[in-house]
Write a protein that holds these residues in place. Structure first.
Motif, PDB file in Angstrom:
ATOM      1  N   THR A 191      12.284  -8.119  -6.229  1.00 21.19           N
ATOM      2  CA  THR A 191      10.833  -8.036  -6.038  1.00 21.19           C
ATOM      3  C   THR A 191      10.490  -7.666  -4.607  1.00 21.19           C
ATOM      4  N   GLU A 192      11.170  -8.275  -3.630  1.00 25.52           N
ATOM      5  CA  GLU A 192      10.908  -7.895  -2.244  1.00 25.52           C
ATOM      6  C   GLU A 192      11.377  -6.483  -1.973  1.00 25.52           C
ATOM      7  N   ALA A 193      12.498  -6.094  -2.560  1.00 26.46           N
ATOM      8  CA  ALA A 193      12.997  -4.731  -2.361  1.00 26.46           C
ATOM      9  C   ALA A 193      11.983  -3.704  -2.849  1.00 26.46           C
ATOM     10  N   ILE A 194      11.346  -3.979  -3.985  1.00 25.37           N
ATOM     11  CA  ILE A 194      10.332  -3.071  -4.515  1.00 25.37           C
ATOM     12  C   ILE A 194       9.125  -3.032  -3.584  1.00 25.37           C
ATOM     13  N   ALA A 195       8.659  -4.213  -3.164  1.00 26.99           N
ATOM     14  CA  ALA A 195       7.499  -4.258  -2.275  1.00 26.99           C
ATOM     15  C   ALA A 195       7.774  -3.542  -0.958  1.00 26.99           C
ATOM     16  N   ALA A 196       8.929  -3.804  -0.360  1.00 27.66           N
ATOM     17  CA  ALA A 196       9.267  -3.163   0.911  1.00 27.66           C
ATOM     18  C   ALA A 196       9.374  -1.651   0.743  1.00 27.66           C
ATOM     19  N   SER A 197       9.918  -1.205  -0.375  1.00 29.65           N
ATOM     20  CA  SER A 197      10.036   0.232  -0.625  1.00 29.65           C
ATOM     21  C   SER A 197       8.666   0.880  -0.725  1.00 29.65           C
ATOM     22  N   MET A 198       7.747   0.234  -1.452  1.00 29.92           N
ATOM     23  CA  MET A 198       6.403   0.803  -1.585  1.00 29.92           C
ATOM     24  C   MET A 198       5.692   0.833  -0.235  1.00 29.92           C
ATOM     25  N   LEU A 199       5.787  -0.266   0.523  1.00 29.19           N
ATOM     26  CA  LEU A 199       5.110  -0.325   1.820  1.00 29.19           C
ATOM     27  C   LEU A 199       5.691   0.671   2.811  1.00 29.19           C
ATOM     28  N   ALA A 200       6.988   0.917   2.698  1.00 31.45           N
ATOM     29  CA  ALA A 200       7.648   1.813   3.645  1.00 31.45           C
ATOM     30  C   ALA A 200       7.425   3.282   3.326  1.00 31.45           C
TER      31      ALA A 200
END
Length: 390
Positions: free
Chosen positions: A101-110
């Motif tokens: 879940t954090e990996a997805i969020a960080a990918s979208m934000l980045a």
């Protein structure tokens, strides 16, 4: 205080998750929780003991390295080579995260700017919508339709516009259980290359494919430098509370995602990272036995749901079964699921909440079969014994 809403407008409509609501309902009613996707038994004892050893030895009790401990990053690269023939540099092409879940969020934000468009399979895991919204981007659904839930590749091509930046893909797919075929994955990869798109793949159920075979998109021609591949330990090793996930991608993409990730959790799960490093090196027999155990549980619940009158769409992967309640005389999965605990003591999840267009999945209900066989059998008995027809 001003009349301005406290919640950022990008997160309007993203209140409590359906999983939290339905799990709370299960606790309140004492119902069997087949809603949220977590096992009711722990994973391998050797892996749990590895975490205990790490705690006692003082490994990971303080801040681990930002990208993750070297032992786990190396184990991730070994896993990718062992199962898919993929080579990654553990120092520059792996990032450990607080679950997928954090990996997805960080990918979208980045990777996204406000105004960018993201195409995602619909129905989708609810964090996708929230992560895209937080990045200020626009979600464009590609609807997977019963009974097969196959992606419409022509519709995918038509959905791409000059504003499309990224494809967010999930296979094996939650909640439908669809697994991309080699041909579908190849066609999607070719389209991404043709239209110069980034791709983020959620592959947390990679070891739970019952029919077909998992093909990482990052392994296909032209995808190595445009794909962020995400997985985690929770679903494969049944320690969902540890929240240890990872990204594998090119050094440039990992650097971008790491930039966002470091301002979210920074680091997490220090001692558990050592345990997951050992878990990833378990023999092939573990992964085979794990899959076959869930295959048997799929049969228990799937057969029971069919006998109870549901239309059952048997999943190719994951540990969820999607059903249709129309044959029960019901039309709306939301009130059906809210009433189910009182009617028979079982909790399920209405999949309409995973759609931008709720009508596309209005009559669909998802059940999890990652539970002990006796629990599934009891749930089936309750469902079959209840008056489910409207």
């Amino acid at each position: 205080m001003s009349d301005r809403p406290l919640l950022n407008r990008r997160l309007e409509g993203h209140g409590s998750t359906i999983f939290a609501e339905m799990s709370a309902l299960a606790v309140r009613t004492g119902a069997i929780n087949l809603g949220q996707g977590f096992p009711d038994t722990d994973g391998p004892e050797s892996v749990r003991e590895a975490a205990v050893r790490a705690l006692r030895d003082g490994r990971g009790n303080q801040y681990p390295p930002g990208p993750g401990i070297p032992e786990l990053r190396t184990a991730v690269t070994e896993h990718q080579q062992r199962f898919y023939g993929l080579n990654f540099d553990p120092d520059t092409e792996v990032l450990v995260t607080a679950g997928a879940t954090e990996a997805i969020a960080a990918s979208m934000l980045a990777l996204l700017e406000p105004g960018d468009e993201v195409i995602a399979f619909e129905p989708f895991y609810d964090s996708y919508a929230a992560s895209i919204a937080m990045a200020g981007a626009t979600r464009v659904p590609l609807t997977l339709r019963a009974p097969g839930f196959r992606p419409d590749l022509e519709a995918l091509r038509d959905a791409i516009t000059p504003r499309t930046r990224l494809l967010l893909l999930n296979s094996p797919h939650n909640p439908t259980g669809m697994v991309l075929t080699q041909e579908e994955a190849t066609a999607i990869a070719a389209l991404a290359v043709e239209r110069d798109l980034l791709v983020v793949t959620d592959e947390v159920y990679e070891h739970l494919v019952f029919d077909g075979e998992h093909t990482p998109l990052i392994s296909l021609p032209g995808m190595r430098d445009r794909t962020v591949s995400i997985s985690s330990s929770g679903k494969t090793f049944s320690f969902t509370g540890w929240k240890v996930g990872w990204v594998t991608a090119s050094a440039a993409l990992v650097a971008a995602v790491r930039t966002a990730k470091q301002y979210l959790t920074y680091v997490s799960a220090g001692p558990f990272q050592y345990a997951v490093a050992e878990a990833l090196r378990l023999p092939d027999g573990y992964f085979t036995e794990f899959r076959e155990d869930l295959r048997a549980k799929r049969a228990i619940l799937g057969d029971g749901l069919a006998e109870a009158g549901f239309q059952v769409f048997r999943p190719q992967g994951t540990y969820f079964i999607t059903t249709d309640i129309t044959a029960l005389g019901e039309k709306d999965g939301i009130p059906f699921c809210l009433g189910l605990p009182e009617r028979c003591g079982v909790v399920a999840v209405p999949t309409a909440v995973f759609y931008d267009d709720p009508d596309a999945g209005r009559s669909h209900v998802r059940f999890a079969f990652c539970k002990q066989p006796n629990v599934l059998a009891e749930a089936v008995t309750r469902l079959k014994g209840a008056t489910l027809r409207a």
